[in-house]
Design a protein around this motif. Sequence first.
Motif, PDB file in Angstrom:
ATOM      1  N   MET A 187       9.248  -5.539  16.811  1.00 17.36           N
ATOM      2  CA  MET A 187       9.263  -6.952  16.395  1.00 17.36           C
ATOM      3  C   MET A 187      10.674  -7.381  16.005  1.00 17.36           C
ATOM      4  O   MET A 187      11.129  -8.476  16.351  1.00 17.36           O
ATOM      5  CB  MET A 187       8.268  -7.146  15.247  1.00 17.36           C
ATOM      6  CG  MET A 187       8.192  -8.555  14.697  1.00 17.36           C
ATOM      7  SD  MET A 187       9.446  -8.831  13.406  1.00 17.36           S
ATOM      8  CE  MET A 187       8.893 -10.397  12.737  1.00 17.36           C
ATOM      9  N   ARG A 225       1.735 -13.862  18.794  1.00 21.45           N
ATOM     10  CA  ARG A 225       2.915 -13.205  18.229  1.00 21.45           C
ATOM     11  C   ARG A 225       3.968 -14.269  17.924  1.00 21.45           C
ATOM     12  O   ARG A 225       4.123 -15.223  18.676  1.00 21.45           O
ATOM     13  CB  ARG A 225       3.498 -12.207  19.231  1.00 21.45           C
ATOM     14  CG  ARG A 225       2.659 -10.973  19.405  1.00 21.45           C
ATOM     15  CD  ARG A 225       3.396  -9.986  20.285  1.00 21.45           C
ATOM     16  NE  ARG A 225       2.695  -8.707  20.314  1.00 21.45           N
ATOM     17  CZ  ARG A 225       3.217  -7.582  20.778  1.00 21.45           C
ATOM     18  NH1 ARG A 225       4.447  -7.587  21.278  1.00 21.45           N
ATOM     19  NH2 ARG A 225       2.527  -6.458  20.771  1.00 21.45           N
ATOM     20  N   THR A 275       7.067 -14.089  18.292  1.00 21.12           N
ATOM     21  CA  THR A 275       8.049 -14.144  19.378  1.00 21.12           C
ATOM     22  C   THR A 275       7.578 -15.110  20.478  1.00 21.12           C
ATOM     23  O   THR A 275       8.368 -15.897  20.986  1.00 21.12           O
ATOM     24  CB  THR A 275       8.245 -12.738  19.962  1.00 21.12           C
ATOM     25  OG1 THR A 275       6.968 -12.100  20.048  1.00 21.12           O
ATOM     26  CG2 THR A 275       9.147 -11.900  19.064  1.00 21.12           C
TER      27      THR A 275
HETATM   28  P1  A2P Z   1      -0.243  -7.421  18.505  1.00 19.47           P
HETATM   29  O1  A2P Z   1      -1.611  -7.529  17.928  1.00 19.47           O
HETATM   30  O2  A2P Z   1      -0.088  -8.213  19.765  1.00 19.47           O
HETATM   31  O3  A2P Z   1       0.238  -6.010  18.640  1.00 19.47           O
HETATM   32  P2  A2P Z   1       1.027  -4.065  13.219  1.00 19.47           P
HETATM   33  O4  A2P Z   1      -0.080  -4.228  12.227  1.00 19.47           O
HETATM   34  O5  A2P Z   1       0.701  -3.170  14.376  1.00 19.47           O
HETATM   35  O6  A2P Z   1       2.353  -3.733  12.579  1.00 19.47           O
HETATM   36  O7  A2P Z   1       1.241  -5.513  13.858  1.00 19.47           O
HETATM   37  C1  A2P Z   1       1.453  -6.651  13.083  1.00 19.47           C
HETATM   38  C2  A2P Z   1       1.611  -7.829  13.990  1.00 19.47           C
HETATM   39  O8  A2P Z   1       2.857  -7.726  14.689  1.00 19.47           O
HETATM   40  C3  A2P Z   1       0.521  -7.919  15.044  1.00 19.47           C
HETATM   41  O9  A2P Z   1       0.046  -9.253  15.054  1.00 19.47           O
HETATM   42  C4  A2P Z   1       1.247  -7.550  16.317  1.00 19.47           C
HETATM   43  O10 A2P Z   1       0.746  -8.189  17.475  1.00 19.47           O
HETATM   44  C5  A2P Z   1       2.638  -8.060  16.053  1.00 19.47           C
HETATM   45  N1  A2P Z   1       3.654  -7.430  16.900  1.00 19.47           N
HETATM   46  C6  A2P Z   1       3.689  -6.155  17.347  1.00 19.47           C
HETATM   47  N2  A2P Z   1       4.772  -5.932  18.112  1.00 19.47           N
HETATM   48  C7  A2P Z   1       5.459  -7.082  18.153  1.00 19.47           C
HETATM   49  C8  A2P Z   1       6.689  -7.497  18.789  1.00 19.47           C
HETATM   50  N3  A2P Z   1       7.407  -6.659  19.535  1.00 19.47           N
HETATM   51  N4  A2P Z   1       7.090  -8.770  18.593  1.00 19.47           N
HETATM   52  C9  A2P Z   1       6.361  -9.621  17.833  1.00 19.47           C
HETATM   53  N5  A2P Z   1       5.209  -9.301  17.238  1.00 19.47           N
HETATM   54  C10 A2P Z   1       4.757  -8.049  17.385  1.00 19.47           C
END
Ligand code: A2P
Length: 268
Positions: free
Chosen positions: A236, A202, A204
């Motif tokens: 996110m 991620r 973050t």
């Molecule tokens: P993860 O696979 O760990 O959930 P989505 O397709 O569900 O919108 O997710 C797109 C990307 O955003 C995925 O790689 C997901 O990681 C990541 N993601 C989801 N929640 C967060 C968050 N709170 N902070 C940063 N990245 C996130």
Amino acid sequence: APAKTEDFAQSIPAGVYAETVLDVTHYTDRLFRFTMTRPQGFRFRSGEFAMIGLMVEGKPVFRAYSIASPAWAEELEFFSIKVPDGPLTSHLQAIKPGDQVLMRKKPTGTLVLDALTPGRRLYMFSTGTGIAPFASLIRDPETYEKFEEVILTHTTRDVAELKYGFDLVHEIQNDELLKEVVGDKLRHYPTVTREDFEYRGRITDLISSGKLFTDLGVPPLDPAIDRGMICGSSAMLKDTKELLEKAGLDEGANSKPAEFVIERAFVG
Ligand code: A2P
């Protein structure tokens, strides 16, 4: 079944454009891109969003979509998720060239260059279809007039979901006019979270650990130099915003430019 064009034309709500779909590309079972005609007189700033819709059972259904094409482009481009039971996307994912798509007349949004104070390096943090407003901004020459370096991060679940971003950067590097303007200022940092890939995790976590900066060979976030734009899911947005604030950057808006901006209207 979709209404015939004649029926459709009669039922278009006031204050709404009806445009013709030109091209549709499906990337995965979750993602697709489409382009449509741009109404004459429709103005927007790169990074803004519009309300896009379809007539569903006689009623207009709209959802906020970042315009992925730059302000100078002749066509409008959008990058969309497919939500199986989504009130709009379950229908929108079936569009074909020649179909009509609705768009409300007024674009808006905070992911615009005007909402940032001057800086040297611009970070664009995106997950999933959150890359769309940045697809617009990285093709706008003004971005490169204002910033010496532009870093586009794109994080998705798997590698197939990165393809839209790779195609985009490839397109810029092969465009005679854009490649002159962009030069080596644009850097693309793609990562995935649920599959093996060169860059994982991620965004973050990559900011917190500092790996993003080591990988890019740039110093840690500095409010004197760095500016940010964030687009992704609400979780996110919240988590990334916290990290930028911890680094001393303040959130800006159209009415009060500052060091970073977030698109709150954007969902999924
Ligand atoms: P993860 O696979 O760990 O959930 P989505 O397709 O569900 O919108 O997710 C797109 C990307 O955003 C995925 O790689 C997901 O990681 C990541 N993601 C989801 N929640 C967060 C968050 N709170 N902070 C940063 N990245 C996130």
